[in-house]
Design an enzyme around this catalytic site. Structure first.
Site, PDB file in Angstrom:
ATOM      1  N   LYS A  63      -0.552   4.889   4.518  1.00  0.00           N
ATOM      2  CA  LYS A  63      -1.467   3.973   5.201  1.00  0.00           C
ATOM      3  C   LYS A  63      -1.008   3.756   6.636  1.00  0.00           C
ATOM      4  O   LYS A  63       0.162   3.496   6.899  1.00  0.00           O
ATOM      5  CB  LYS A  63      -1.554   2.635   4.460  1.00  0.00           C
ATOM      6  N   HIS A 118       0.836  -1.197   0.000  1.00  0.00           N
ATOM      7  CA  HIS A 118       0.000   0.000   0.000  1.00  0.00           C
ATOM      8  C   HIS A 118       0.876   1.254   0.000  1.00  0.00           C
ATOM      9  O   HIS A 118       2.088   1.176   0.201  1.00  0.00           O
ATOM     10  CB  HIS A 118      -0.930   0.035   1.216  1.00  0.00           C
TER      11      HIS A 118
END
Length: 267
Positions: free
Chosen positions: A159, A155
């Protein structure tokens, strides 16, 4: 017409959800929420969604926004989501929660609060990811005990939780199909001389960097061969469209906790 309010309206996902509501049929945006003191409170929610003015101002009044809607879509954080769920239960409103990082205790509290209203809690609203959940269970059952399972998720650098809720759910699905307790077999850390891999463990690795929207790969690794099942998200739009689909479904559901498998009829 289903009246939808969005919590976290000034964020990346909030903007995409508002845009998805505006393009969908049978729904309308009736409210937009942000935390008290946020600089965008009072501004039109359409600007963050790239739509221009839509006539809905971002508010910090949770009670007022919930009372005016049929369903609240929430992509924030567990503690905020639980507060929103509590208020939705107070007014008999449905809620769709896409927040990740819930502890077992927070999940139990959410289930308790959902006794009187229909609630969707899903770590990933993507249709493709939820098809992957179905496929993973089937593959795990077919392969059985002869293949080791490893999960790698990637990600963007911003995040906050790790591993992702989607990766954890993938691990839970595979473990369940194999008759294992995920909380006992998940291995999040290998370093140094840690010994041989145990037969039952499910390894979990995370990558964080740049602007990766989301990528998940589950490896079924046998002797002489391996199977890789991968889902890659190109944009956040499939999450936002999935959340609107969930919102349209949940307003007709009975009380209780559901996920996207229920919405898509995959159970």
């Amino acid at each position: 017409m289903v009246k939808i309010a969005v919590c976290g309206a000034a964020g990346r996902m909030g903007g995409r959800i508002i845009a998805a509501v505006k393009e969908a049929e049978g729904v309308e945006i009736c409210g937009a929420l942000e935390r008290p003191g946020h600089p965008m409170v009072g501004q039109d929610a359409g600007y963050n969604a790239g739509l221009g003015a839509i006539g809905v101002a971002i508010s910090d009044d949770l009670n007022a926004v919930v009372q005016a809607c049929d369903v609240l879509i929430d992509f924030t954080a567990p503690k905020v989501s639980l507060k929103n769920l509590e208020v939705c239960a107070l007014y008999g409103k449905s809620i769709v929660i896409g927040s990740t990082g819930f502890t077992p205790e927070e999940r139990a509290l959410a289930a308790e609060l959902a006794r009187d209203i229909p609630v969707i809690i899903a770590p990933n609203m993507s249709v493709g990811v939820n098809v992957c959940f179905k496929v993973l269970a089937d593959v795990a059952k077919i392969l059985g005990e002869d293949f080791d399972v490893e999960i790698v998720e990637s990600h963007h650098r911003l995040k906050k939780d790790s591993p992702s809720g989607t990766a954890v759910r993938m691990g839970e699905v595979v473990a369940g199909a194999l008759g294992r307790d995920y909380n006992k077999v998940a291995n999040y850390h290998r370093e140094g001389i840690c010994g041989e891999r145990t037969h039952d463990e499910i390894g979990m690795q995370t990558v964080r960097g740049g602007d990766i929207v989301g990528e998940h790969t589950v490896y079924f690794i046998g002797m002489g061969e391996r199977i890789e099942i991968t889902h890659r998200a190109h944009t956040r739009d499939m999450f936002s469209r999935g959340s609107v689909r969930a919102a349209k479904w949940v307003v007709t559901a009975k009380q209780g906790v559901y996920d996207m498998q229920d919405v898509l009829g995959l159970r």
